[in-house]
Design an enzyme around this catalytic site. Structure first.
Site, PDB file in Angstrom:
ATOM      1  N   GLU A   1       7.871   5.260   6.436  1.00 40.95           N
ATOM      2  CA  GLU A   1       6.840   6.328   6.129  1.00 40.95           C
ATOM      3  C   GLU A   1       7.522   7.582   5.630  1.00 40.95           C
ATOM      4  O   GLU A   1       7.424   8.281   4.756  1.00 40.95           O
ATOM      5  CB  GLU A   1       5.947   6.942   7.367  1.00 40.95           C
ATOM      6  CG  GLU A   1       4.908   5.462   7.490  1.00 40.95           C
ATOM      7  CD  GLU A   1       3.981   5.637   6.842  1.00 40.95           C
ATOM      8  OE1 GLU A   1       3.837   6.241   5.889  1.00 40.95           O
ATOM      9  OE2 GLU A   1       3.083   4.422   6.771  1.00 40.95           O
TER      10      GLU A   1
ATOM     11  N   ARG B   1       7.078   8.576   1.797  1.00 41.39           N
ATOM     12  CA  ARG B   1       6.320   9.792   1.513  1.00 41.39           C
ATOM     13  C   ARG B   1       7.143  10.896   1.235  1.00 41.39           C
ATOM     14  O   ARG B   1       6.976  11.699   0.497  1.00 41.39           O
ATOM     15  CB  ARG B   1       5.420   9.917   2.895  1.00 41.39           C
ATOM     16  CG  ARG B   1       4.367   8.675   2.773  1.00 41.39           C
ATOM     17  CD  ARG B   1       3.058   8.903   3.877  1.00 41.39           C
ATOM     18  NE  ARG B   1       2.452  10.146   3.522  1.00 41.39           N
ATOM     19  CZ  ARG B   1       1.415  10.789   4.253  1.00 41.39           C
ATOM     20  NH1 ARG B   1       1.268  10.056   5.276  1.00 41.39           N
ATOM     21  NH2 ARG B   1       0.685  11.846   4.028  1.00 41.39           N
TER      22      ARG B   1
ATOM     23  N   ASP C   1       3.316  -6.440   1.308  1.00 41.58           N
ATOM     24  CA  ASP C   1       2.880  -5.817   0.033  1.00 41.58           C
ATOM     25  C   ASP C   1       3.870  -5.068  -0.712  1.00 41.58           C
ATOM     26  O   ASP C   1       4.366  -5.565  -1.789  1.00 41.58           O
ATOM     27  CB  ASP C   1       1.634  -4.743   0.285  1.00 41.58           C
ATOM     28  CG  ASP C   1       1.753  -3.712   1.471  1.00 41.58           C
ATOM     29  OD1 ASP C   1       3.003  -3.806   2.002  1.00 41.58           O
ATOM     30  OD2 ASP C   1       0.810  -2.962   1.701  1.00 41.58           O
TER      31      ASP C   1
ATOM     32  N   GLU D   1      -5.339   1.620  -3.309  1.00 39.96           N
ATOM     33  CA  GLU D   1      -4.834   0.451  -4.088  1.00 39.96           C
ATOM     34  C   GLU D   1      -5.571  -0.298  -5.141  1.00 39.96           C
ATOM     35  O   GLU D   1      -5.066  -0.612  -6.090  1.00 39.96           O
ATOM     36  CB  GLU D   1      -4.438  -0.778  -3.075  1.00 39.96           C
ATOM     37  CG  GLU D   1      -3.287  -0.456  -2.250  1.00 39.96           C
ATOM     38  CD  GLU D   1      -3.455   0.332  -1.133  1.00 39.96           C
ATOM     39  OE1 GLU D   1      -2.272   0.957  -0.526  1.00 39.96           O
ATOM     40  OE2 GLU D   1      -4.541   0.764  -0.776  1.00 39.96           O
TER      41      GLU D   1
END
Length: 464
Positions: A164, A168, A298, A432
Protein backbone atom coordinates in the site's frame (compact mmCIF):
# COMPACT_ATOMS: atom_id res chain seq x y z
CA UNK A 1 23.09 -14.00 -24.41
CA UNK A 2 19.63 -12.50 -24.87
CA UNK A 3 19.45 -11.51 -21.19
CA UNK A 4 22.87 -9.86 -21.51
CA UNK A 5 21.64 -7.99 -24.54
CA UNK A 6 18.54 -6.84 -22.70
CA UNK A 7 20.65 -5.68 -19.75
CA UNK A 8 22.81 -3.72 -22.19
CA UNK A 9 19.72 -2.17 -23.76
CA UNK A 10 18.32 -1.30 -20.35
CA UNK A 11 21.55 0.45 -19.41
CA UNK A 12 21.44 2.43 -22.64
CA UNK A 13 17.86 3.46 -21.86
CA UNK A 14 18.83 4.55 -18.34
CA UNK A 15 21.79 6.48 -19.70
CA UNK A 16 19.70 8.24 -22.34
CA UNK A 17 17.54 9.86 -19.70
CA UNK A 18 20.49 11.25 -17.74
CA UNK A 19 21.68 14.81 -18.24
CA UNK A 20 24.96 15.96 -19.69
CA UNK A 21 25.74 18.41 -16.92
CA UNK A 22 24.39 20.82 -14.38
CA UNK A 23 24.96 24.00 -16.43
CA UNK A 24 22.83 22.77 -19.35
CA UNK A 25 20.20 21.64 -16.89
CA UNK A 26 20.08 24.96 -15.11
CA UNK A 27 19.78 26.78 -18.46
CA UNK A 28 17.05 24.42 -19.64
CA UNK A 29 15.19 24.78 -16.37
CA UNK A 30 15.36 28.57 -16.55
CA UNK A 31 14.20 28.67 -20.15
CA UNK A 32 11.23 26.39 -19.46
CA UNK A 33 10.31 28.17 -16.25
CA UNK A 34 10.77 24.88 -14.39
CA UNK A 35 11.79 24.88 -10.76
CA UNK A 36 12.55 21.20 -10.96
CA UNK A 37 16.26 21.33 -10.59
CA UNK A 38 16.69 23.60 -7.60
CA UNK A 39 18.86 21.79 -5.10
CA UNK A 40 16.90 21.54 -1.87
CA UNK A 41 18.05 21.34 1.67
CA UNK A 42 18.21 17.71 2.72
CA UNK A 43 17.80 16.86 -0.95
CA UNK A 44 19.12 13.76 -2.61
CA UNK A 45 21.85 14.77 -5.02
CA UNK A 46 21.36 13.06 -8.35
CA UNK A 47 20.88 14.62 -11.73
CA UNK A 48 17.85 13.48 -13.67
CA UNK A 49 17.25 15.63 -16.74
CA UNK A 50 13.56 16.35 -16.39
CA UNK A 51 13.44 18.59 -19.46
CA UNK A 52 14.97 15.93 -21.68
CA UNK A 53 12.42 13.46 -20.31
CA UNK A 54 9.59 15.92 -20.94
CA UNK A 55 10.72 16.60 -24.51
CA UNK A 56 10.36 12.91 -25.40
CA UNK A 57 6.71 12.58 -24.39
CA UNK A 58 4.45 11.61 -27.26
CA UNK A 59 1.63 13.97 -26.24
CA UNK A 60 1.49 17.14 -24.15
CA UNK A 61 0.59 16.40 -20.55
CA UNK A 62 -2.07 19.10 -20.28
CA UNK A 63 -4.78 20.26 -22.64
CA UNK A 64 -6.68 18.31 -25.26
CA UNK A 65 -5.96 17.56 -28.87
CA UNK A 66 -8.29 19.00 -31.47
CA UNK A 67 -8.86 15.70 -33.28
CA UNK A 68 -9.66 13.76 -30.14
CA UNK A 69 -13.23 12.82 -30.97
CA UNK A 70 -15.83 12.66 -33.70
CA UNK A 71 -18.47 13.47 -31.09
CA UNK A 72 -19.87 16.95 -30.67
CA UNK A 73 -17.23 18.68 -28.60
CA UNK A 74 -19.82 20.54 -26.53
CA UNK A 75 -21.10 17.26 -25.02
CA UNK A 76 -17.63 15.96 -24.21
CA UNK A 77 -16.65 19.32 -22.78
CA UNK A 78 -19.73 19.48 -20.58
CA UNK A 79 -19.10 15.98 -19.28
CA UNK A 80 -15.46 16.81 -18.61
CA UNK A 81 -16.48 19.92 -16.68
CA UNK A 82 -18.96 17.88 -14.62
CA UNK A 83 -16.22 15.45 -13.62
CA UNK A 84 -13.89 18.30 -12.67
CA UNK A 85 -16.70 19.73 -10.54
CA UNK A 86 -17.09 16.35 -8.82
CA UNK A 87 -13.36 16.27 -8.10
CA UNK A 88 -13.52 19.80 -6.68
CA UNK A 89 -16.46 18.80 -4.47
CA UNK A 90 -14.54 15.78 -3.14
CA UNK A 91 -11.37 17.82 -2.60
CA UNK A 92 -13.16 20.68 -0.81
CA UNK A 93 -14.96 18.29 1.52
CA UNK A 94 -11.73 16.45 2.30
CA UNK A 95 -9.95 19.75 2.92
CA UNK A 96 -12.76 21.01 5.15
CA UNK A 97 -13.20 17.93 7.33
CA UNK A 98 -10.04 15.83 7.08
CA UNK A 99 -7.11 17.79 5.65
CA UNK A 100 -3.88 15.85 6.24
CA UNK A 101 -5.63 12.69 7.41
CA UNK A 102 -5.49 9.56 5.26
CA UNK A 103 -9.17 9.58 4.38
CA UNK A 104 -12.44 11.37 4.96
CA UNK A 105 -15.30 9.51 6.67
CA UNK A 106 -18.34 11.09 5.01
CA UNK A 107 -20.99 10.17 7.58
CA UNK A 108 -19.18 11.38 10.69
CA UNK A 109 -17.43 14.14 8.69
CA UNK A 110 -14.03 13.57 10.21
CA UNK A 111 -10.63 12.27 9.18
CA UNK A 112 -9.33 8.74 9.63
CA UNK A 113 -5.73 7.51 9.72
CA UNK A 114 -6.16 3.71 9.64
CA UNK A 115 -3.30 1.31 10.37
CA UNK A 116 -2.12 0.47 6.84
CA UNK A 117 0.53 3.15 6.47
CA UNK A 118 2.70 2.93 9.58
CA UNK A 119 1.85 6.42 10.79
CA UNK A 120 2.17 8.20 7.44
CA UNK A 121 -0.52 10.82 6.81
CA UNK A 122 -2.16 12.46 3.82
CA UNK A 123 -2.84 9.40 1.64
CA UNK A 124 -5.76 11.20 -0.03
CA UNK A 125 -3.56 14.22 -0.81
CA UNK A 126 -0.81 12.14 -2.39
CA UNK A 127 -3.37 10.07 -4.30
CA UNK A 128 -4.89 13.29 -5.63
CA UNK A 129 -1.75 15.08 -6.83
CA UNK A 130 -1.74 13.74 -10.39
CA UNK A 131 -5.51 14.07 -10.80
CA UNK A 132 -5.54 17.69 -9.62
CA UNK A 133 -2.64 18.48 -11.94
CA UNK A 134 -4.12 16.78 -15.01
CA UNK A 135 -7.52 18.41 -14.41
CA UNK A 136 -5.69 21.76 -14.32
CA UNK A 137 -7.12 22.51 -10.87
CA UNK A 138 -4.10 24.69 -10.20
CA UNK A 139 -5.10 26.22 -6.90
CA UNK A 140 -5.96 22.83 -5.41
CA UNK A 141 -2.76 21.30 -6.77
CA UNK A 142 -0.66 24.05 -5.20
CA UNK A 143 -2.44 23.47 -1.90
CA UNK A 144 -1.67 19.76 -2.07
CA UNK A 145 1.94 20.38 -3.00
CA UNK A 146 2.37 22.83 -0.13
CA UNK A 147 1.03 20.20 2.28
CA UNK A 148 3.59 17.68 0.97
CA UNK A 149 6.40 20.22 1.39
CA UNK A 150 5.43 21.39 4.87
CA UNK A 151 3.49 18.57 6.54
CA UNK A 152 4.36 15.23 4.96
CA UNK A 153 6.73 13.80 7.56
CA UNK A 154 8.50 10.48 7.12
CA UNK A 155 9.80 10.11 10.68
CA UNK A 156 7.03 7.69 11.65
CA UNK A 157 7.35 4.49 13.64
CA UNK A 158 4.36 2.23 12.99
CA UNK A 159 3.83 -0.96 10.99
CA UNK A 160 3.07 -0.40 7.32
CA UNK A 161 1.92 -2.41 4.34
CA UNK A 162 4.82 -2.55 1.88
CA UNK A 163 2.37 -2.82 -1.02
CA UNK A 164 0.00 0.00 0.00
CA UNK A 165 2.80 2.45 0.82
CA UNK A 166 4.46 1.62 -2.48
CA UNK A 167 1.47 1.91 -4.81
CA UNK A 168 -0.18 4.86 -3.07
CA UNK A 169 2.55 7.02 -1.58
CA UNK A 170 5.56 6.21 -3.74
CA UNK A 171 3.44 5.79 -6.88
CA UNK A 172 1.64 9.07 -6.17
CA UNK A 173 4.86 10.98 -5.53
CA UNK A 174 6.56 9.56 -8.65
CA UNK A 175 3.56 10.48 -10.82
CA UNK A 176 3.63 13.99 -9.42
CA UNK A 177 7.36 14.29 -10.07
CA UNK A 178 7.16 13.05 -13.66
CA UNK A 179 4.27 15.45 -14.36
CA UNK A 180 5.85 18.53 -12.81
CA UNK A 181 9.57 18.01 -12.22
CA UNK A 182 9.12 19.38 -8.68
CA UNK A 183 12.07 18.20 -6.64
CA UNK A 184 10.12 17.73 -3.39
CA UNK A 185 8.23 14.78 -4.90
CA UNK A 186 11.40 13.02 -6.06
CA UNK A 187 13.19 13.43 -2.73
CA UNK A 188 10.26 12.23 -0.60
CA UNK A 189 9.65 9.22 -2.87
CA UNK A 190 13.27 8.08 -2.58
CA UNK A 191 13.44 8.56 1.19
CA UNK A 192 10.22 6.61 1.60
CA UNK A 193 11.56 3.87 -0.67
CA UNK A 194 14.56 3.52 1.63
CA UNK A 195 12.22 3.02 4.61
CA UNK A 196 10.64 0.02 2.85
CA UNK A 197 13.90 -1.85 2.20
CA UNK A 198 13.89 -3.88 5.48
CA UNK A 199 10.84 -5.77 4.16
CA UNK A 200 13.26 -7.59 1.83
CA UNK A 201 15.41 -9.05 4.63
CA UNK A 202 14.31 -12.66 4.07
CA UNK A 203 16.15 -15.85 3.03
CA UNK A 204 14.81 -15.60 -0.54
CA UNK A 205 14.71 -11.82 -0.93
CA UNK A 206 10.95 -12.10 -1.48
CA UNK A 207 9.72 -9.33 0.82
CA UNK A 208 7.25 -9.85 3.65
CA UNK A 209 4.05 -7.83 3.53
CA UNK A 210 4.50 -5.70 6.65
CA UNK A 211 7.49 -3.54 7.62
CA UNK A 212 8.04 -1.85 10.98
CA UNK A 213 9.31 1.67 10.33
CA UNK A 214 10.81 1.96 13.81
CA UNK A 215 12.65 -1.34 14.31
CA UNK A 216 13.13 -2.32 10.66
CA UNK A 217 11.61 -5.73 11.41
CA UNK A 218 9.22 -7.37 8.98
CA UNK A 219 6.42 -9.94 9.11
CA UNK A 220 3.80 -11.54 6.91
CA UNK A 221 0.10 -10.80 7.23
CA UNK A 222 -1.48 -13.07 9.85
CA UNK A 223 -4.31 -13.99 7.47
CA UNK A 224 -1.94 -15.07 4.67
CA UNK A 225 -1.62 -18.82 5.26
CA UNK A 226 -1.31 -18.34 9.04
CA UNK A 227 1.41 -15.73 8.64
CA UNK A 228 3.68 -17.87 6.48
CA UNK A 229 3.15 -16.29 3.06
CA UNK A 230 3.85 -13.29 0.91
CA UNK A 231 1.19 -12.41 -1.65
CA UNK A 232 1.81 -12.39 -5.39
CA UNK A 233 -0.02 -9.11 -6.03
CA UNK A 234 1.95 -7.42 -3.24
CA UNK A 235 5.53 -8.47 -3.95
CA UNK A 236 4.75 -8.57 -7.68
CA UNK A 237 3.55 -4.95 -7.75
CA UNK A 238 6.78 -3.22 -6.85
CA UNK A 239 8.87 -3.15 -9.99
CA UNK A 240 7.40 -0.06 -11.70
CA UNK A 241 8.03 2.18 -8.70
CA UNK A 242 11.29 0.54 -7.65
CA UNK A 243 12.86 0.70 -11.11
CA UNK A 244 12.00 4.39 -11.17
CA UNK A 245 13.41 4.94 -7.69
CA UNK A 246 16.72 3.64 -9.07
CA UNK A 247 16.26 5.84 -12.13
CA UNK A 248 15.71 8.97 -10.02
CA UNK A 249 18.24 8.28 -7.27
CA UNK A 250 21.07 6.46 -9.03
CA UNK A 251 20.87 3.91 -6.19
CA UNK A 252 20.84 0.42 -7.71
CA UNK A 253 19.46 -1.24 -4.57
CA UNK A 254 15.81 -0.68 -5.59
CA UNK A 255 16.21 -2.25 -9.04
CA UNK A 256 18.21 -5.14 -7.56
CA UNK A 257 15.38 -5.98 -5.14
CA UNK A 258 12.84 -6.39 -7.92
CA UNK A 259 15.24 -8.18 -10.26
CA UNK A 260 15.74 -10.74 -7.51
CA UNK A 261 11.96 -11.22 -7.13
CA UNK A 262 11.75 -11.90 -10.85
CA UNK A 263 14.64 -14.34 -10.65
CA UNK A 264 12.84 -16.34 -7.95
CA UNK A 265 9.62 -16.35 -10.01
CA UNK A 266 11.41 -17.38 -13.21
CA UNK A 267 13.06 -20.32 -11.51
CA UNK A 268 10.15 -21.71 -9.50
CA UNK A 269 7.96 -24.44 -10.99
CA UNK A 270 4.57 -23.00 -11.99
CA UNK A 271 1.54 -25.30 -12.19
CA UNK A 272 0.48 -25.25 -15.88
CA UNK A 273 2.39 -21.97 -16.24
CA UNK A 274 0.08 -20.29 -13.70
CA UNK A 275 1.25 -18.18 -10.75
CA UNK A 276 -0.42 -19.09 -7.43
CA UNK A 277 -1.18 -16.25 -5.02
CA UNK A 278 0.77 -17.37 -1.92
CA UNK A 279 4.55 -17.86 -1.76
CA UNK A 280 6.75 -18.52 1.26
CA UNK A 281 9.43 -15.80 1.59
CA UNK A 282 11.47 -18.30 3.63
CA UNK A 283 11.47 -21.41 1.42
CA UNK A 284 10.56 -19.83 -1.91
CA UNK A 285 7.82 -22.45 -2.47
CA UNK A 286 4.16 -21.89 -3.32
CA UNK A 287 2.00 -22.31 -0.23
CA UNK A 288 -1.20 -23.34 -2.02
CA UNK A 289 -2.44 -23.57 -5.57
CA UNK A 290 -4.97 -20.74 -5.64
CA UNK A 291 -4.71 -18.60 -8.80
CA UNK A 292 -6.64 -15.37 -9.36
CA UNK A 293 -6.49 -12.43 -11.73
CA UNK A 294 -8.62 -10.63 -9.12
CA UNK A 295 -7.52 -9.86 -5.56
CA UNK A 296 -4.19 -11.40 -4.40
CA UNK A 297 -2.93 -11.79 -7.99
CA UNK A 298 -4.17 -8.88 -10.12
CA UNK A 299 -1.52 -6.16 -10.30
CA UNK A 300 1.41 -8.58 -10.67
CA UNK A 301 0.32 -9.15 -14.29
CA UNK A 302 -0.39 -5.46 -14.88
CA UNK A 303 3.10 -4.50 -13.67
CA UNK A 304 4.76 -6.93 -16.09
CA UNK A 305 3.28 -5.41 -19.24
CA UNK A 306 3.74 -1.88 -17.90
CA UNK A 307 7.38 -2.56 -17.01
CA UNK A 308 7.95 -3.57 -20.62
CA UNK A 309 6.28 -0.39 -21.91
CA UNK A 310 7.86 1.97 -19.37
CA UNK A 311 11.35 0.68 -20.13
CA UNK A 312 10.97 1.99 -23.70
CA UNK A 313 10.43 -1.68 -24.65
CA UNK A 314 13.83 -2.87 -23.46
CA UNK A 315 12.75 -4.96 -20.44
CA UNK A 316 12.35 -8.18 -22.42
CA UNK A 317 12.14 -10.31 -19.29
CA UNK A 318 8.96 -8.51 -18.20
CA UNK A 319 7.50 -8.86 -21.69
CA UNK A 320 8.17 -12.61 -21.86
CA UNK A 321 6.78 -13.21 -18.37
CA UNK A 322 3.61 -11.28 -19.24
CA UNK A 323 2.77 -13.08 -22.48
CA UNK A 324 3.58 -16.51 -21.01
CA UNK A 325 1.32 -15.80 -18.02
CA UNK A 326 -1.47 -14.50 -20.26
CA UNK A 327 -1.36 -17.63 -22.36
CA UNK A 328 -1.75 -19.82 -19.26
CA UNK A 329 -4.60 -17.62 -17.98
CA UNK A 330 -6.40 -17.91 -21.28
CA UNK A 331 -5.92 -21.67 -21.46
CA UNK A 332 -7.03 -22.47 -17.90
CA UNK A 333 -9.11 -19.59 -16.52
CA UNK A 334 -10.97 -17.85 -19.37
CA UNK A 335 -14.50 -19.15 -19.88
CA UNK A 336 -17.62 -18.19 -21.81
CA UNK A 337 -20.92 -18.44 -19.95
CA UNK A 338 -24.05 -20.07 -21.44
CA UNK A 339 -25.33 -16.50 -21.97
CA UNK A 340 -22.23 -15.65 -24.02
CA UNK A 341 -20.28 -13.62 -21.46
CA UNK A 342 -16.47 -14.02 -21.37
CA UNK A 343 -15.03 -14.06 -17.85
CA UNK A 344 -11.86 -15.04 -15.97
CA UNK A 345 -12.58 -17.66 -13.33
CA UNK A 346 -10.52 -18.39 -10.20
CA UNK A 347 -8.53 -21.61 -10.01
CA UNK A 348 -8.13 -23.71 -6.86
CA UNK A 349 -5.80 -26.61 -7.50
CA UNK A 350 -7.46 -27.33 -10.84
CA UNK A 351 -11.07 -26.69 -9.77
CA UNK A 352 -12.67 -23.48 -11.04
CA UNK A 353 -14.76 -20.99 -9.09
CA UNK A 354 -16.97 -19.46 -11.75
CA UNK A 355 -16.82 -15.94 -10.41
CA UNK A 356 -15.01 -12.70 -11.11
CA UNK A 357 -14.11 -10.06 -8.55
CA UNK A 358 -14.49 -6.39 -9.37
CA UNK A 359 -10.71 -6.20 -8.97
CA UNK A 360 -10.28 -8.63 -11.89
CA UNK A 361 -12.07 -6.17 -14.18
CA UNK A 362 -8.86 -4.22 -14.75
CA UNK A 363 -7.82 -7.11 -17.01
CA UNK A 364 -9.82 -5.93 -20.03
CA UNK A 365 -7.73 -2.78 -20.12
CA UNK A 366 -4.52 -4.67 -19.46
CA UNK A 367 -5.10 -7.16 -22.29
CA UNK A 368 -5.95 -4.28 -24.66
CA UNK A 369 -2.78 -2.47 -23.62
CA UNK A 370 -0.67 -5.57 -24.25
CA UNK A 371 -2.31 -6.49 -27.58
CA UNK A 372 -0.09 -4.17 -29.58
CA UNK A 373 3.16 -6.01 -28.75
CA UNK A 374 1.80 -9.55 -28.88
CA UNK A 375 2.77 -11.92 -31.69
CA UNK A 376 1.19 -10.58 -34.84
CA UNK A 377 -1.26 -13.45 -35.22
CA UNK A 378 -2.57 -12.88 -31.65
CA UNK A 379 -3.09 -9.10 -31.72
CA UNK A 380 -6.63 -9.01 -33.09
CA UNK A 381 -7.53 -11.92 -30.83
CA UNK A 382 -6.33 -10.11 -27.70
CA UNK A 383 -8.19 -6.93 -28.70
CA UNK A 384 -11.37 -8.96 -29.02
CA UNK A 385 -10.75 -10.77 -25.72
CA UNK A 386 -10.19 -7.40 -23.99
CA UNK A 387 -13.46 -6.05 -25.44
CA UNK A 388 -15.40 -9.15 -24.37
CA UNK A 389 -14.09 -9.13 -20.78
CA UNK A 390 -14.83 -5.41 -20.51
CA UNK A 391 -18.35 -6.02 -21.83
CA UNK A 392 -18.88 -8.67 -19.13
CA UNK A 393 -17.74 -6.23 -16.45
CA UNK A 394 -20.15 -3.65 -17.86
CA UNK A 395 -22.91 -6.25 -17.52
CA UNK A 396 -22.11 -6.60 -13.81
CA UNK A 397 -22.95 -2.88 -13.52
CA UNK A 398 -25.92 -2.90 -15.90
CA UNK A 399 -27.56 -5.82 -14.06
CA UNK A 400 -27.41 -4.19 -10.64
CA UNK A 401 -30.16 -1.94 -9.27
CA UNK A 402 -27.86 1.04 -8.80
CA UNK A 403 -25.89 0.57 -12.04
CA UNK A 404 -22.77 0.23 -9.86
CA UNK A 405 -21.17 -3.19 -9.98
CA UNK A 406 -20.78 -5.57 -7.03
CA UNK A 407 -17.55 -6.61 -5.33
CA UNK A 408 -17.83 -10.07 -6.94
CA UNK A 409 -20.20 -11.66 -9.46
CA UNK A 410 -20.90 -15.24 -10.44
CA UNK A 411 -21.77 -17.33 -13.46
CA UNK A 412 -23.91 -20.26 -12.37
CA UNK A 413 -27.35 -21.85 -12.56
CA UNK A 414 -28.77 -19.39 -15.02
CA UNK A 415 -27.69 -16.28 -13.09
CA UNK A 416 -24.80 -14.47 -14.73
CA UNK A 417 -22.68 -11.43 -13.87
CA UNK A 418 -24.58 -10.81 -10.62
CA UNK A 419 -23.64 -11.02 -6.96
CA UNK A 420 -25.26 -14.08 -5.43
CA UNK A 421 -24.64 -13.36 -1.76
CA UNK A 422 -25.07 -10.34 0.45
CA UNK A 423 -21.41 -10.37 1.47
CA UNK A 424 -20.45 -9.49 -2.13
CA UNK A 425 -23.25 -7.01 -2.85
CA UNK A 426 -21.41 -3.79 -2.14
CA UNK A 427 -19.45 -1.17 -4.06
CA UNK A 428 -16.48 0.64 -2.50
CA UNK A 429 -15.52 3.16 -5.20
CA UNK A 430 -13.31 0.70 -7.01
CA UNK A 431 -11.98 2.02 -10.34
CA UNK A 432 -11.15 -1.20 -12.25
CA UNK A 433 -14.19 -1.35 -14.56
CA UNK A 434 -13.85 2.30 -15.54
CA UNK A 435 -10.10 1.75 -15.99
CA UNK A 436 -10.85 -0.84 -18.67
CA UNK A 437 -13.34 1.51 -20.34
CA UNK A 438 -10.58 4.13 -20.50
CA UNK A 439 -7.99 1.82 -22.08
CA UNK A 440 -10.50 0.52 -24.62
CA UNK A 441 -11.65 4.04 -25.47
CA UNK A 442 -8.05 5.10 -26.01
CA UNK A 443 -7.38 2.13 -28.24
CA UNK A 444 -10.61 1.98 -30.28
CA UNK A 445 -12.31 5.38 -29.91
CA UNK A 446 -15.58 3.46 -29.94
CA UNK A 447 -18.07 5.90 -28.32
CA UNK A 448 -19.68 3.04 -26.35
CA UNK A 449 -16.87 3.21 -23.77
CA UNK A 450 -17.50 6.88 -23.12
CA UNK A 451 -21.22 6.14 -22.79
CA UNK A 452 -20.52 3.37 -20.29
CA UNK A 453 -18.19 5.67 -18.39
CA UNK A 454 -20.88 8.33 -18.23
CA UNK A 455 -23.38 5.79 -16.84
CA UNK A 456 -20.95 5.27 -13.96
CA UNK A 457 -20.63 9.03 -13.39
CA UNK A 458 -24.42 9.35 -13.10
CA UNK A 459 -24.65 6.37 -10.73
CA UNK A 460 -21.83 7.72 -8.56
CA UNK A 461 -23.52 11.11 -8.41
CA UNK A 462 -26.83 9.52 -7.43
CA UNK A 463 -25.73 6.90 -4.88
CA UNK A 464 -22.28 7.91 -3.62
Amino acid sequence: ASSQASTRRRKVWLRRTHPTGTREMATAARSSGSTALRPQEGGIPFSFDFNAFRSRLRHPVLGTRADESKEPQSLVRAQREKIKEMMQFAWRSYRLYAMGKNELRPLTKDGYEGNMFGGLSGATIIDSLDTLYLMELQEEFQEAKAWVEENFHLNVSGEASLFEVNIRYIGGLLSAFYLTGEEVFRVKAIKLGEKLLPAFNTPTGIPKGVVNFKSGSNRSWGWAMAGSSSILAEFGSLHLEFLHLTELSGNQVFAEKVRNIRKVLRKINKPFGLYPNFLSPVSGNWMQHHVSVGGLGDSFYEYLIKSWLMSAKTDVEAKDMYYEALEAIETYLVNVSPGGLTYIAEWRGGILDHKMGHLACFSGGMIALGAEDAKEEKRAHYRELAAQITKTCHESYARSDTKLGPEAFWFNSGREAVATQLSESYYILRPEVVESYMYLWRQTHDPIYREWGWEVVLALEKYC
